[in-house]
Design an enzyme around this catalytic site. Structure first.
Site, mmCIF file in Angstrom:
data_model
loop_
_atom_site.group_PDB
_atom_site.id
_atom_site.type_symbol
_atom_site.label_atom_id
_atom_site.label_comp_id
_atom_site.label_asym_id
_atom_site.label_seq_id
_atom_site.Cartn_x
_atom_site.Cartn_y
_atom_site.Cartn_z
ATOM 1 N N ASP A 74 0.869 -1.177 0.000
ATOM 2 C CA ASP A 74 0.000 0.000 0.000
ATOM 3 C C ASP A 74 0.904 1.224 0.000
ATOM 4 O O ASP A 74 1.760 1.368 0.867
ATOM 5 C CB ASP A 74 -0.872 -0.037 1.273
ATOM 6 C CG ASP A 74 -1.989 0.987 1.209
ATOM 7 O OD1 ASP A 74 -2.175 1.586 0.133
ATOM 8 O OD2 ASP A 74 -2.652 1.189 2.233
ATOM 9 N N MET A 75 0.735 2.080 -1.005
ATOM 10 C CA MET A 75 1.566 3.282 -1.074
ATOM 11 C C MET A 75 1.122 4.259 0.024
ATOM 12 O O MET A 75 -0.068 4.353 0.329
ATOM 13 C CB MET A 75 1.434 3.945 -2.449
ATOM 14 C CG MET A 75 1.841 3.075 -3.629
ATOM 15 S SD MET A 75 3.513 2.421 -3.506
ATOM 16 C CE MET A 75 4.448 3.940 -3.623
ATOM 17 N N ASP A 83 -3.073 2.467 -5.953
ATOM 18 C CA ASP A 83 -1.904 2.475 -5.060
ATOM 19 C C ASP A 83 -1.804 1.220 -4.199
ATOM 20 O O ASP A 83 -1.202 1.244 -3.143
ATOM 21 C CB ASP A 83 -1.939 3.725 -4.173
ATOM 22 C CG ASP A 83 -3.133 3.744 -3.237
ATOM 23 O OD1 ASP A 83 -4.099 3.003 -3.498
ATOM 24 O OD2 ASP A 83 -3.110 4.488 -2.250
ATOM 25 N N GLU A 84 -2.413 0.133 -4.638
ATOM 26 C CA GLU A 84 -2.443 -1.074 -3.818
ATOM 27 C C GLU A 84 -2.312 -2.304 -4.694
ATOM 28 O O GLU A 84 -2.866 -2.335 -5.794
ATOM 29 C CB GLU A 84 -3.835 -1.184 -3.181
ATOM 30 C CG GLU A 84 -3.917 -0.948 -1.710
ATOM 31 C CD GLU A 84 -5.356 -1.193 -1.275
ATOM 32 O OE1 GLU A 84 -5.623 -2.261 -0.714
ATOM 33 O OE2 GLU A 84 -6.208 -0.322 -1.547
#
Lengths: 386, 369
Positions: A9-10, A102-103
Site C-alpha cells: 500500500d503506497m 496504489d495497492e
C-alpha cells in the site's frame, strides 16, 4: 504448501506524488481534491494530523486545516507513478494483482530461493520503489489476502509487518472487528449490540448463528475470525474476447427462435464491447446439438466492430451456413481479435454503419438508465434470412 | 501432334500463361493451357480463367499438327527441370502428352481440346496503337491502390476515366486512399473512351507483365472487353460492370497547409518508422511544427520510434496519423525529387504530390484514435 501473500500500500499516494513533484511541499499539510464533487481525494500525513480524511468535504478540510496546501487531482500523473510502481512489482512474481491505483497483492509463495527471506524481499521492493519514484510504501506479508492487508496497515507509513501462521491466533485476539473486510456499518451495529469487539469474540457464537443473521456473509465472517481467507492472486489481463451463450430449456430446431437468441446475445456482447471501448474483428458462432456435438464457426471481418447489428448479421450468416441436422441445445456468439491502436478513416463514409452506431449508442443509454428490459430491438429479430 | 522446339522459348510462354490459369477452380480444364500446332513454324499457347484470356505465339518445328490441353503448372515445372536445349512434345494414345528431351521422358495427363472454353479475342474489332511504355507506367503507378477484394465501398479494379477537356486518368481507390495518374488523351488517339471503364486488378497486372518486354501495343474495347495486342500476343479482359465511386468529391479542393520534403529522405525515414509497426499497429504520426516534421510510430508491444526532418514550415502546429504503408506506397510511385504534403484538417485526407511528377496525385485518409 503454505501460501505467502504480500500486500503493498503506497503511503498517502496522491499527496506524496505532489510532494515529490513539488519538494517545497515536503513536511506541509497537503490536501488533494476539490475538482470533483468537492471532497478530499487524499491527504498527506501532515494534513491527517489536523483530522483531514479522504472523502471529507473540502470546506470541512479547510476549516480543520486552514494553512493546508490544497491541490487539484492530477490523475494522469498518479497513473504514471502507479505504473512505475507496478513495473517494480512485476519483477517480483508473475502473480501480481493490482487492486487500486496504489495497492496490490503479490503471491510470493516459494520465491525464497529467488528473493531470499521475506525481510530481504521487503527491503528490496521498498528500495526499488523509492529509487524509481521517490515514494514510500508499507508492506504486509501473511498467509492470506485479508491478513496481508491488515498487516500492511499496522506500520504506516514506510513500514512493514510479517504475520506468520503461528502469529495469527494472537493477532485475532486483539483484532477489532471493523478491521475484518466485509464488515460494513450495518453489520458493525449488529456486532455492537451483541457486545462483539474483536475477531475472537465472533467465535463465541456458532457458525449457524452467523449464517442465520448474515446469510452467506456469516460463513465468511466465521472463517475470517479463524484467520482463514482467500489466497488467490489473479493477475489482471486485458480480456481477449467477449462472448455470450445460452442453453435452452428444451432443445429446438426452430430457426426463428435461434435467431431471437442470437439477437439477444449479439446485443449483450455488443454492449459489453462498447462499454469497454473495444472492437473485435473475428465473430464466432457456437452451436451445441442435442447429441452434445459442438461446432464453432468463425469469420474475420475486414473492419473491427462493436455494432450489435453487424455481430448479429455475421453470426446469422454463419448459422445459415451450418446444416442443422438435429435439434440445438445451446447457441452462443463471441467476438475476439480485438483491434488495437488507431482506426483507419474511410474515403467514403458508411452511412449504414453510422446509423447503427447511433442506434447502439441510444439503446445503451436507455439500457443504462432504465435497465435492459426498458427497450428491445423489435425488427432485428424479424429480418428475413438471405 | 508432334512438336520440336527450344526449351527456353517454351518456358517463356508457359510463364506468360501460368498466371492466367485459375489456381483454385472446380473446372479442371481452366488450370490447363491449350497448345495448338497448325502452322509449320509456330504454335499457339492459350489460357483463360473465363474473365481474362491470353493467346501467344511462339516459334516451333511442327512435325504433325494437332491440339492438346495440359496442366500449365506441371508442364512448366517439367520443362524447367530439363537441361536440354530442345524438347519434343508428342501426343500419345490414351490422352497423354509426352514430353521428351535427351533421355528423359514424361507423360502428362491431358483433357481433350474440344472441352476447352471458346476464346474470343474480338479479332474483328478496331485496334488503335498506343504508347506501350506510357500505358505500362500509368498502370504501374496506380496499381497499388486497387483493392484485392471488393467490398461495399471500393471496386477491385482500375478506373480509366476520361476527364475534360483532354485527359485520361487512371484512378485507383481502396476505400482508404486514392491515387491517379493523368495522361493526355492523345496518347491513346483512337481508343475513344466516352465513359470510364474499370479493368479488374488481375487484368491490370497482366497488361503490366506483357508490356514489360514489348514496345509496340494496340488496344480495343469491344462488347465490355478490353483487348490488348502486341506482336505475337493477344490479351482479352472482361471489364468490371460496376459503378466507380465519385472520387472527385472526396478530394479537398482547398488545402491551405503544405510542406515540401525531399522524397528520398522522407521515404527512408518512413521505412525506419515502419520497423516498429505491424499488422495491428500500422500508424505513423506526423507532428508539424515550425520548420520540423516529427514522425513517430510504435506500440506498447514492440516499442517506439521517432525521427525529425527539417522542413520549411511557418504555420500552426498540426498532428495527424496515417497508415505508414499507404504513405510509403505513394512515395514509391511518385517520381520526383521533391514532394509536397498538403492538408486541410484531420478529417480530410492528406495529399501527396510531386513537383516533377505533376500528373500523379495521391490522397491518404488519416487514422484516428
Amino acid at each position: 504448501m503454505v501460501r505467502r501473500i504480500l500486500h503493498i500500500d503506497m503511503d498517502a499516494f496522491y499527496a506524496s506524488v505532489e510532494q515529490v513533484d513539488h519538494p517545497e511541499l515536503v513536511g506541509k499539510p497537503v490536501v488533494i481534491g476539490g475538482s470533483q464533487r468537492g471532497v478530499v481525494a487524499a491527504a498527506s500525513y501532515e494534513a491527517r494530523k489536523f483530522g483531514v480524511r479522504s472523502a471529507m468535504p473540502i470546506f470541512e478540510a479547510r476549516r480543520l486545516c486552514p494553512d493546508g496546501v490544497f491541490l487539484p487531482v492530477r490523475r494522469q500523473r498518479y497513473q504514471e507513478a502507479s505504473h512505475q510502481v507496478m513495473q517494480v512489482l512485476d519483477a517480483v512474481s508473475p502473480l501480481v494483482e493490482q487492486v487500486s491505483i496504489d495497492e496490490a497483492f503479490i503471491d510470493i509463495t516459494g520465491t525464497k530461493s529467488l528473493h531470499g527471506p521475506e525481510t530481504a524481499l521487503i527491503k528490496k521492493i521498498k528500495e526499488a520503489i523509492k529509487h524509481r519514484t521517490c515514494l514510500t510504501c508499507t508492506i504486509g506479508i501473511a498467509p492470506n489476502r485479508f491478513l496481508a492487508k491488515i498487516a500492511s496497515e499496522m506500520n504506516k507509513p514506510d513500514g512493514w509487518t510479517i504475520i506468520n501462521g503461528e502469529d495469527v491466533a494472537a493477532l485475532l485476539q486483539n483484532l477489532p472487528i471493523n478491521k475484518i473486510p466485509g464488515i460494513g456499518p450495518k453489520t458493525a451495529q449488529v456486532m455492537k449490540e451483541l457486545g462483539i469487539r474483536t475477531a475472537v469474540d465472533v467465535l463465541r457464537f456458532s457458525q449457524e448463528f452467523w449464517v442465520k443473521r448474515l446469510g452467506k456473509g456469516g460463513v465468511d465472517l466465521y472463517e475470517r475470525a479463524h484467520g482463514i481467507g482467500p489466497t488467490a492472486v489473479i493477475p489482471h489481463r486485458a480480456p481477449k474476447s467477449c462472448s455470450a451463450e445460452d442453453t435452452f430449456a428444451a432443445d429446438t430446431g426452430d430457426m426463428e427462435k435461434l435467431k431471437k437468441w442470437l439477437v439477444c446475445q449479439a446485443e449483450e456482447v455488443g454492449r459489453d464491447l462498447r462499454k469497454h471501448r473495444v472492437k473485435g474483428k473475428t465473430i464466432t458462432l457456437k452451436v451445441k446439438f442435442a447429441s452434445f456435438k459442438t461446432m464453432t464457426r468463425s469469420t474475420t471481418l475486414p473492419k473491427a466492430t462493436h455494432s450489435t447489428r453487424i455481430i448479429y448479421d455475421t453470426a446469422l450468416k454463419l448459422l445459415l451456413a451450418l446444416k442443422l441436422t438435429e435439434k440445438v441445445r445451446l447457441i452462443g456468439v463471441g467476438v475476439s481479435n480485438f483491434a488495437v491502436g488507431m482506426e483507419q478513416r474511410s474515403l467514403f463514409p458508411n452511412t449504414f454503419l453510422h446509423k447503427q452506431e447511433d442506434l447502439d449508442r441510444a439503446l445503451d443509454r436507455i439500457h443504462n438508465k432504465f435497465g435492459c428490459e426498458a427497450i428491445l430491438r423489435g425488427r432485428i429479430g424479424e429480418i428475413e434470412s438471405d | 501432334m508432334k512438336i520440336q522446339m527450344e526449351t527456353a522459348l517454351l518456358t517463356g510462354v508457359l510463364q506468360k500463361v501460368l498466371s492466367i490459369t485459375e489456381k483454385k477452380t472446380n473446372i479442371p480444364i481452366l488450370s490447363n493451357t491449350l497448345i495448338k500446332a497448325t502452322d509449320h513454324n509456330a504454335i499457339e499457347v492459350s489460357a483463360t480463367d473465363l474473365e481474362i484470356s491470353l493467346r501467344t505465339e511462339v516459334g516451333a518445328q511442327i512435325e504433325s499438327p494437332g491440339t492438346a490441353t495440359v496442366s500449365a503448372r506441371k508442364l512448366l515445372e517439367v520443362v524447367r527441370e530439363l537441361p536440354y536445349e530442345r524438347i519434343i512434345l508428342e501426343d500419345q494414345p490414351g490422352g497423354k502428352l509426352q514430353v521428351h528431351a535427351g533421355r528423359a521422358r514424361f507423360e502428362l495427363q491431358t483433357i481433350p481440346a474440344e472441352d476447352f472454353p471458346y476464346l474470343n479475342f474480338h479479332e474483328g474489332s478496331e485496334f488503335s496503337r498506343c504508347d506501350a511504355s506510357l500505358l505500362r507506367k500509368s498502370l504501374s503507378k496506380t496499381l497499388y491502390g486497387v483493392p484485392t477484394d471488393e467490398d461495399h465501398f471500393s471496386v477491385a479494379g482500375l478506373y480509366w476515366h476520361p476527364v475534360e477537356p483532354d485527359g485520361l486518368r487512371f484512378v485507383s481507390c481502396d476505400g482508404h486512399r486514392l491515387a491517379y495518374f493523368q495522361v493526355p488523351v492523345e496518347s491513346f488517339p483512337d481508343l475513344r473512351l466516352t465513359k470510364g471503364i474499370i479493368v479488374p486488378r488481375k487484368g491490370v497486372q497482366e497488361i503490366i507483365r506483357i508490356l514489360e518486354k514489348e514496345s509496340e501495343a494496340s488496344l480495343s474495347i469491344d462488347e465490355n472487353c478490353l483487348i490488348l495486342k502486341t506482336p505475337g500476343t493477344v490479351l482479352s479482359i472482361q471489364l468490371l460492370d460496376a459503378e466507380f465511386p465519385e472520387y472527385q468529391v472526396i478530394i479537398p479542393e482547398e488545402r491551405p497547409f503544405s510542406l515540401e520534403l525531399d522524397r528520398d529522405a522522407f521515404f527512408s525515414a518512413l521505412k525506419r518508422m515502419a520497423v516498429l509497426t505491424d499488422n495491428r499497429w500500422r500508424h505513423v504520426r506526423f507532428s508539424v511544427k515550425e520548420n520540423v516534421l516529427r514522425l513517430e510510430a510504435g506500440n506498447p508491444e514492440i516499442g517506439n520510434a521517432d525521427d525529425v526532418l527539417d522542413v520549411e514550415y511557418q504555420g500552426e502546429e498540426f498532428t495527424i496519423a496515417f497508415n505508414v504503408r499507404y504513405v510509403m506506397d505513394s512515395m514509391q510511385s511518385i517520381e520526383s525529387e521533391k514532394i509536397r504534403f498538403e492538408w486541410l484538417d484531420t478529417f480530410h485526407g492528406g495529399v501527396f504530390v510531386g513537383q516533377d511528377d505533376p500528373d500523379y496525385f495521391s490522397l491518404v485518409m488519416p487514422m484516428i484514435v
